[in-house]
Design an enzyme around this catalytic site. Structure first.
Site, PDB file in Angstrom:
ATOM      1  N   TRP A  72      -3.399  -1.984  -4.880  1.00 60.69           N
ATOM      2  CA  TRP A  72      -2.103  -2.655  -4.944  1.00 60.69           C
ATOM      3  C   TRP A  72      -2.417  -4.038  -5.496  1.00 60.69           C
ATOM      4  O   TRP A  72      -3.122  -4.827  -4.873  1.00 60.69           O
ATOM      5  CB  TRP A  72      -1.474  -2.754  -3.557  1.00 60.69           C
ATOM      6  CG  TRP A  72      -0.101  -3.348  -3.581  1.00 60.69           C
ATOM      7  CD1 TRP A  72       1.061  -2.704  -3.888  1.00 60.69           C
ATOM      8  CD2 TRP A  72       0.257  -4.704  -3.272  1.00 60.69           C
ATOM      9  NE1 TRP A  72       2.115  -3.575  -3.806  1.00 60.69           N
ATOM     10  CE2 TRP A  72       1.660  -4.818  -3.423  1.00 60.69           C
ATOM     11  CE3 TRP A  72      -0.464  -5.817  -2.888  1.00 60.69           C
ATOM     12  CZ2 TRP A  72       2.343  -5.997  -3.209  1.00 60.69           C
ATOM     13  CZ3 TRP A  72       0.221  -7.009  -2.669  1.00 60.69           C
ATOM     14  CH2 TRP A  72       1.614  -7.087  -2.826  1.00 60.69           C
ATOM     15  N   ASN A  98     -10.719  -4.587  -0.300  1.00 59.65           N
ATOM     16  CA  ASN A  98      -9.346  -4.668   0.184  1.00 59.65           C
ATOM     17  C   ASN A  98      -9.189  -6.021   0.854  1.00 59.65           C
ATOM     18  O   ASN A  98      -9.968  -6.357   1.743  1.00 59.65           O
ATOM     19  CB  ASN A  98      -9.091  -3.538   1.193  1.00 59.65           C
ATOM     20  CG  ASN A  98      -7.766  -3.699   1.922  1.00 59.65           C
ATOM     21  OD1 ASN A  98      -6.805  -4.187   1.346  1.00 59.65           O
ATOM     22  ND2 ASN A  98      -7.726  -3.285   3.173  1.00 59.65           N
ATOM     23  N   GLY A  99      -8.210  -6.799   0.413  1.00 58.49           N
ATOM     24  CA  GLY A  99      -8.002  -8.127   0.991  1.00 58.49           C
ATOM     25  C   GLY A  99      -7.757  -9.121  -0.131  1.00 58.49           C
ATOM     26  O   GLY A  99      -7.506  -8.736  -1.274  1.00 58.49           O
TER      27      GLY A  99
END
Ligand code: M6R
Length: 596
Positions: A72, A98-99
């Site tokens: 995303w 992720n992050g």
């Protein structure tokens, strides 16, 4: 947000990685990629869009170690060069992340002032370069050193071509679990992604940095918990998950209420186990998006039924505004996924200040469920469509039960009426769905909205939250611009948007706001706008003043949003279908929003 999966074992893993990534697509579907690690180095494949697009690029291979990512986008557009894995300059170190790295720009400038060394616009690529800079043969030391420079959040999996047979992982602020199968180890953003293959999982904690390799279970077994796959969602006979989930609502509401609300009264385990939660001075509900709309209805229910001051706050603001936390209040995190970053952070803030916390969540093994002092599950079953439907109605029903539980005994007249109405809700939802599922009026309303490329949603009291939910649903599914307002605010500005034919969706249950809503309808009609009225089927007066009626069954006024939201769900779904859009996976969104 993004989803991560990794595997170390002794069987070919590309299929496992792709399947794991498909299960993680709820975390983002802007692009996908995998890296396969073998004695000959790294094989990287990446594609813009869904995992299905990536699958056709992945070669048949015997690789038994690999990592994958579904993205995303936070930094950088939807291009292959921004898809993960990201590599260092040599292509021998690959990273999935992720992050968000908050200081990525500063690090990028320090690593390479010209920027020429960077292929992507992502924050993640910085990590790959930092690791490479620190690497002198010891992967763990390089990872630790690189992490020392990072500010932000990360779930990281790193592969080194020099070290086939191993992956390196680190967590800070973004979830990661290890899963153990038969002499093989998985790592993933959530346990369900790898549920088919593992029976023990370890939830990593912030600050964890470790190497994964075959046979490592013994060294970490003390933190492992047995794990069972959750109920699998399949589309059945339906053309998309959203329709299935809309039509499931009668059963979902039964599940939310069974064993809790009956002729004998209300029984909630969380209040039995934590009786002090009944003695709180006030209630603050924390949530985002659709869950915030449900929480707003819930706050009204708690005030009306339990006479405890209650307010819903946007978790996305609460987590950063530094608000005062009252340690005598009960803070309730309302979330379908139980993983929404802002809601989790808001919960942590309240808990950190010594307040009692309760998670009203759908996903049982989620972070919010684990971290709140007590849990009250909404039992909606897996919700797959990005647009939330059944979770909203289940959340309101559950919060209705909670309001009754907080009110205690003896029951007031309002409490008795709400309890009886709750018990009748599944049938009322069933009957409303019957009215709507093949409704020509819904199709007509969609045409008007799509043709006008605008709609205004109005409601008062609890129906304001339904107007807001209807507007959110229409925007996210059809991309049609629209506004939602408390109807009393229309004359303070939004009325300027109205012209001949503008569709205005009004929510008008038979409650204390009805007279004022009728006045608003008259004001709308006077400007030549078209009134699409959501009202009870026998409300001839509203029908007389409306251009179209979308009916919902009657119930107690505090619970009317459970029924009046159903036409909104159909409106948004049909508008998306009319426009030929992807109903279950709208653009730019993700099912679970795990970044700030
Ligand atoms: O999982 P949560 O309930 O915490 O999610 C909150 C929002 O992200 C979510 O409701 C979102 O607004 C939906 N896409 C709306 O349909």
């Amino acid at each position: 947000m993004c989803g991560i999966v990794g595997f170390v074992g002794n069987r070919p893993c590309s299929g496992l990685l792709l399947e794991g990534l498909s299960r993680l697509e709820y975390r983002g579907y802007d692009s996908a990629g995998i890296g396969l690690l073998g004695p000959d180095g790294l094989v990287i494949r990446r594609a813009v869009g869904r995992v299905a697009a990536l699958a056709s690029l992945v070669p048949e291979s015997e690789h038994t170690v690999g990592l994958g990512h579904t993205r995303w986008a936070t930094h950088g557009g939807l291009e292959v060069r921004n898809a993960h894995p990201h590599c260092d300059r040599t292509g021998r170190i690959a990273v999935v992340h992720n992050g968000i790295i908050d200081n990525a720009d500063a690090l990028r400038a320090r690593l390479d002032p010209t920027g020429a060394a960077f292929i992507s616009d992502t924050d993640t690529e910085v990590i790959a370069h930092l690791i490479a800079q620190a690497y002198t043969g010891d992967p763990m030391a390089a990872l630790q050193q690189a992490i020392g420079h990072l500010q932000g959040t990360w779930g990281l999996v790193v592969a080194f071509a020099d070290h086939p047979g191993r992956l390196f992982v680190a967590r800070y602020g973004s979830p990661l679990v290890l899963g153990f199968g038969d002499d093989e180890v998985f790592v993933a953003s959530d346990a369900q992604a790898i549920a088919r293959w593992v029976d023990q999982v370890v939830h990593l904690e912030d600050g964890d940095q470790l190497e994964i390799r075959q046979g490592m279970f013994a060294s970490i077994a003390c933190r492992a918990v047995p794990f069972h796959a959750a109920e699998e969602a399949d589309m059945g006979v339906h053309r998309c998950f959203m329709v299935k989930e809309i039509l499931e609502q009668p059963r979902v509401l039964t599940n939310a209420l069974v064993g809790r609300v009956s002729d004998r009264g209300v029984q909630l385990a969380c209040l039995v186990d934590h009786p002090s939660m009944r003695d709180v001075s006030s209630v603050v509900l924390l949530a985002c998006g659709t869950s915030f709309h449900a929480a707003s209805v819930g706050a009204r229910l708690i005030e009306r039924v339990a006479h405890i001051p209650a307010v819903a706050k946007l978790a996305s603001e609460f987590s950063t505004d530094g608000p005062m936390v009252d340690p005598r209040a009960l803070y309730i995190a309302v979330s379908q996924s139980g993983e929404t970053y802002d809601t989790l952070e808001a919960l942590r803030r309240a808990k950190g200040c010594g307040a009692a916390t309760l998670g009203v969540v759908n996903t049982v093994d989620s972070s919010i469920a684990r971290e709140a002092d007590a849990g009250l599950f909404v039992h909606a079953g897996p919700e797959v469509a990005v647009a939330s439907t059944k979770a909203f109605t289940a959340q309101i029903a559950t919060l209705g039960a909670l309001a009754l539980g907080l009110a205690g005994k003896p029951e007031s007249g309002v409490a008795v009426a709400v309890r009886k109405s709750l018990m009748a809700l599944p049938d009322a939802v069933e009957s409303t769905l019957e009215r709507l599922r093949d409704s020509a009026a819904v199709t007509m309303a969609c045409r008007w909205i799509v043709d006008a490329n605008y709609a205004l949603f109005l409601g008062r009291g609890p129906s304001r939250h339904v107007a807001e939910e209807g507007s959110l649903k229409l925007k996210e599914l059809s991309y049609v611009p629209c506004d939602a307002y408390a109807a009393g605010e229309m004359k303070h500005g939004p009325i300027a948007m109205l012209k001949k034919g503008t569709p205005v969706v009004v929510v008008v249950p038979r409650d204390e706001h009805r007279t004022h809503m009728l006045a608003n309808i008259a004001e709308v009609r006077a400007r030549g706008a078209r009134v699409i009225a959501l009202c009870e089927p026998d409300d001839v007066e509203v029908a007389r003043h409306a251009d179209l009626v979308l009916p919902f069954d009657s119930t107690h006024s505090c619970l009317s949003p459970v029924l009046s939201v159903l036409p909104m769900q159909f409106l948004a779904f049909r508008a998306a279908e009319l426009l030929g859009l992807d109903v279950d996976k709208p653009r730019n969104l993700a099912k679970s929003v795990t970044v700030a």
